[in-house]
Design a protein around this motif. Structure first.
Motif, PDB file in Angstrom:
ATOM      1  N   ALA A   6       4.025  16.959 -16.301  1.00 33.75           N
ATOM      2  CA  ALA A   6       3.184  17.946 -15.598  1.00 33.75           C
ATOM      3  C   ALA A   6       3.792  18.407 -14.359  1.00 33.75           C
ATOM      4  O   ALA A   6       3.608  19.068 -13.302  1.00 33.75           O
ATOM      5  N   GLY A   7       5.028  18.057 -14.216  1.00 29.24           N
ATOM      6  CA  GLY A   7       5.971  18.138 -12.868  1.00 29.24           C
ATOM      7  C   GLY A   7       5.558  17.177 -11.799  1.00 29.24           C
ATOM      8  O   GLY A   7       4.552  16.472 -11.904  1.00 29.24           O
ATOM      9  N   GLY A   8       6.454  17.222 -10.803  1.00 23.82           N
ATOM     10  CA  GLY A   8       6.044  16.174  -9.626  1.00 23.82           C
ATOM     11  C   GLY A   8       7.151  15.204  -9.678  1.00 23.82           C
ATOM     12  O   GLY A   8       7.271  14.387 -10.390  1.00 23.82           O
ATOM     13  N   TYR A   9       7.798  15.071  -8.422  1.00 22.89           N
ATOM     14  CA  TYR A   9       8.770  14.028  -8.138  1.00 22.89           C
ATOM     15  C   TYR A   9       7.748  12.753  -7.745  1.00 22.89           C
ATOM     16  O   TYR A   9       7.375  12.974  -6.814  1.00 22.89           O
ATOM     17  N   ARG A  10       8.042  11.773  -8.551  1.00 23.33           N
ATOM     18  CA  ARG A  10       7.072  10.675  -8.225  1.00 23.33           C
ATOM     19  C   ARG A  10       7.575   9.727  -7.011  1.00 23.33           C
ATOM     20  O   ARG A  10       6.467   9.454  -6.258  1.00 23.33           O
ATOM     21  N   TYR A  15      -0.962  21.502  -2.914  1.00 19.97           N
ATOM     22  CA  TYR A  15      -1.110  20.759  -4.110  1.00 19.97           C
ATOM     23  C   TYR A  15      -0.336  19.536  -4.045  1.00 19.97           C
ATOM     24  O   TYR A  15      -0.950  18.274  -4.685  1.00 19.97           O
ATOM     25  N   ALA A  16       0.797  19.521  -3.527  1.00 17.91           N
ATOM     26  CA  ALA A  16       1.750  18.085  -3.461  1.00 17.91           C
ATOM     27  C   ALA A  16       0.942  17.240  -2.716  1.00 17.91           C
ATOM     28  O   ALA A  16       0.776  16.212  -3.041  1.00 17.91           O
ATOM     29  N   PHE A  17       0.344  17.592  -1.603  1.00 13.04           N
ATOM     30  CA  PHE A  17      -0.645  16.540  -0.676  1.00 13.04           C
ATOM     31  C   PHE A  17      -1.858  15.972  -1.643  1.00 13.04           C
ATOM     32  O   PHE A  17      -1.767  14.986  -1.723  1.00 13.04           O
ATOM     33  N   GLN A  18      -2.454  17.124  -2.368  1.00 15.14           N
ATOM     34  CA  GLN A  18      -3.471  16.513  -3.130  1.00 15.14           C
ATOM     35  C   GLN A  18      -2.993  15.378  -4.418  1.00 15.14           C
ATOM     36  O   GLN A  18      -3.260  14.440  -4.392  1.00 15.14           O
ATOM     37  N   ALA A  65      12.317  23.031  -6.849  1.00  9.71           N
ATOM     38  CA  ALA A  65      13.880  22.202  -6.957  1.00  9.71           C
ATOM     39  C   ALA A  65      13.471  20.732  -7.000  1.00  9.71           C
ATOM     40  O   ALA A  65      14.299  20.035  -7.733  1.00  9.71           O
ATOM     41  N   ASP A  66      12.572  20.282  -6.141  1.00  8.71           N
ATOM     42  CA  ASP A  66      12.243  18.666  -6.292  1.00  8.71           C
ATOM     43  C   ASP A  66      11.285  18.271  -7.506  1.00  8.71           C
ATOM     44  O   ASP A  66      11.169  17.529  -8.180  1.00  8.71           O
ATOM     45  N   HIS A  67      10.185  19.531  -7.426  1.00  9.89           N
ATOM     46  CA  HIS A  67       9.038  19.251  -8.203  1.00  9.89           C
ATOM     47  C   HIS A  67       8.893  20.006  -9.605  1.00  9.89           C
ATOM     48  O   HIS A  67       7.943  19.396 -10.353  1.00  9.89           O
ATOM     49  N   MET A  68       9.935  20.307 -10.204  1.00 10.90           N
ATOM     50  CA  MET A  68       9.781  21.208 -11.406  1.00 10.90           C
ATOM     51  C   MET A  68       9.941  19.761 -12.695  1.00 10.90           C
ATOM     52  O   MET A  68       8.999  19.837 -13.441  1.00 10.90           O
ATOM     53  N   GLN A  69      10.689  18.878 -12.281  1.00  9.29           N
ATOM     54  CA  GLN A  69      10.819  17.782 -12.976  1.00  9.29           C
ATOM     55  C   GLN A  69      10.505  17.912 -14.385  1.00  9.29           C
ATOM     56  O   GLN A  69      11.296  18.627 -14.897  1.00  9.29           O
TER      57      GLN A  69
END
Length: 400
Positions: A222-226, A149-152, A208-212
């Motif tokens: 919606a989460g995700g480290y830009r 999902y992070a790749f997406q 830990a990175d993408h909870m945001q």
């Protein structure tokens, strides 16, 4: 004479996650006994290989161990294992809990055989939840841990990291758990059971990175480290290859632009003027930098980054990593003669200890190669060993 000298580990694991953990313990000086079924660890068959059962991935995940073939489906084999447990410090397994139960090797049975035993069970999922009985493999756990999902989110097709990253990371987490339990046992004198779940371990690392903004209730986003999800966060293409660089803090950017002959930057562009501004415009920043990188060669950029004291490295291939001058100087790759597989290359233990150096003392063993020596070392007589062989509980290699 590594820091774990005197610790005995029974390794009832296979494939990658468990064997990688026990290899680290062995590299650190523990005595690791790999207990294999008569068919052997499946990963032995992954090629390339010079001989059957000695594939490259097996060789790189099972050094610093002895191998014994023990058929735990026989009563004699189970009894032999419990006798070994009584004289061991750690039993580590990634066998599914239900199978361990069917073998009569529950935590209760094992701890009765040795109250000081540390039992490390590497499982797919926390055993108190509805996924407890499900099988788990690296690809599945990568998916559940949001990696595709992070790749997406970064504008690419969903993908797995092309490495068994979940197996390796969870294996290292298991090492941490085992070492913590050894320290606690020194105080209490008692062993304990440790469960290390793949799903939760990987999710805790990724989120830990993408909870945001999902950290907050109600959520702020919606989460995700830009920065990690920017589509242009990738190795930069140069005139003749690729370079990996991270121009990160204010000092990096100021020195970078100075080397480019642009001392007015970053102060003159509001997108570059501060860390917060760059994070706000990270897609634009990375896209512009990507275009700029195409104007010079890799060596030219590496020299510029070195002058500017900006973190940068070439993008290695599997082969070029072997020629890295730093790794050559530190002796990270070393060649040795395996007793059956010929000349091999292996990687050093990355962690350095000042008094108790950790290094691989044993190459990965052939299937069951050390069975007789292991049993003798653990107090089995010649008569005991012969009885185990006759019962089909132990398979010893044929004598030359």
């Amino acid at each position: 004479m590594g820091p774990l000298e005197g610790i005995r580990v029974l390794d009832l694991s296979s494939v990658l996650m468990g064997p990688y953990a026990t290899q680290i313990l062995g590299d650190y000086g523990a005595e690791v006994i790999k207990v294999e079924a008569p068919t052997g660890d499946l990963v032995r068959e992954i090629r390339p290989a010079r001989h059957e059962g000695m594939g490259a991935i097996y060789l790189n995940s099972n050094r610093s161990k002895d191998s014994i073939v023990l058929n735990l489906k026989t009563e004699a084999g189970r009894a032999a294992l419990l006798r070994m447990v009584a004289d061991s410090d750690v039993l580590l397994t990634n066998v599914r809990p239900r199978k361990m139960d069917r073998l009569g090797l529950t935590w209760e049975v094992l701890s009765e055989a040795n109250p000081r035993l540390i039992y490390a069970a590497l499982v797919g999922f926390d055993q108190t939840g509805p996924y407890a009985a499900r099988p788990a493999y690296d690809d599945l756990i990568q998916g559940g841990a949001c990696i595709p999902y992070a790749f997406q989110r970064a504008g690419q097709a969903p993908a797995y990291v092309p490495s068994a990253i979940a197996d390796r990371i969870v294996g290292m987490s298991a090492v941490n758990g085992v070492l913590a339990a050894i320290i606690e046992r020194a105080r209490s004198g008692r062993g304990q059971k440790i469960e290390v779940p793949m799903f939760e371990t990987m999710l805790s690392m990724i989120l830990a990175d993408h909870m945001q903004g999902l950290t907050f209730e109600p959520p702020l986003d919606a989460g995700g480290y830009r920065r990690h999800l920017s589509p242009d966060r990738r190795p930069y293409q140069t005139k003749d290859g690729y370079v990996c660089a991270l121009i990160y803090n204010d000092g990096h950017w100021e020195r970078f632009f100075r080397e480019l002959g642009r001392p007015d930057m970053p102060a003159s562009d509001p997108r570059y003027v501060s860390f917060a501004a760059r994070m706000e415009h990270i897609d634009e920043v990375y896209a512009e930098l990507g275009e700029l990188m195409k104007t010079r060669t890799t060596d030219e950029w590496l020299a510029l980054f070195d002058r500017a004291d900006v973190p940068a490295m070439p993008m290695h291939s599997f082969e070029s990593a072997l020629e890295d001058p730093h790794l050559r100087e530190t002796g990270f790759f070393e060649e040795f003669d395996h007793p059956t597989e010929g000349r091999l290359r292996q990687m050093a233990v990355p962690t350095r200890f000042s008094r108790t150096p950790a290094r691989p003392e044993k190459p990965a063993p052939r299937l069951g190669a050390d069975g007789e020596a292991v049993l003798t070392r653990m107090g089995f007589s010649d008569t005991d060993i012969a009885a185990l062989v006759d019962a089909g509980a132990v398979t010893l290699p044929k004598r030359a």
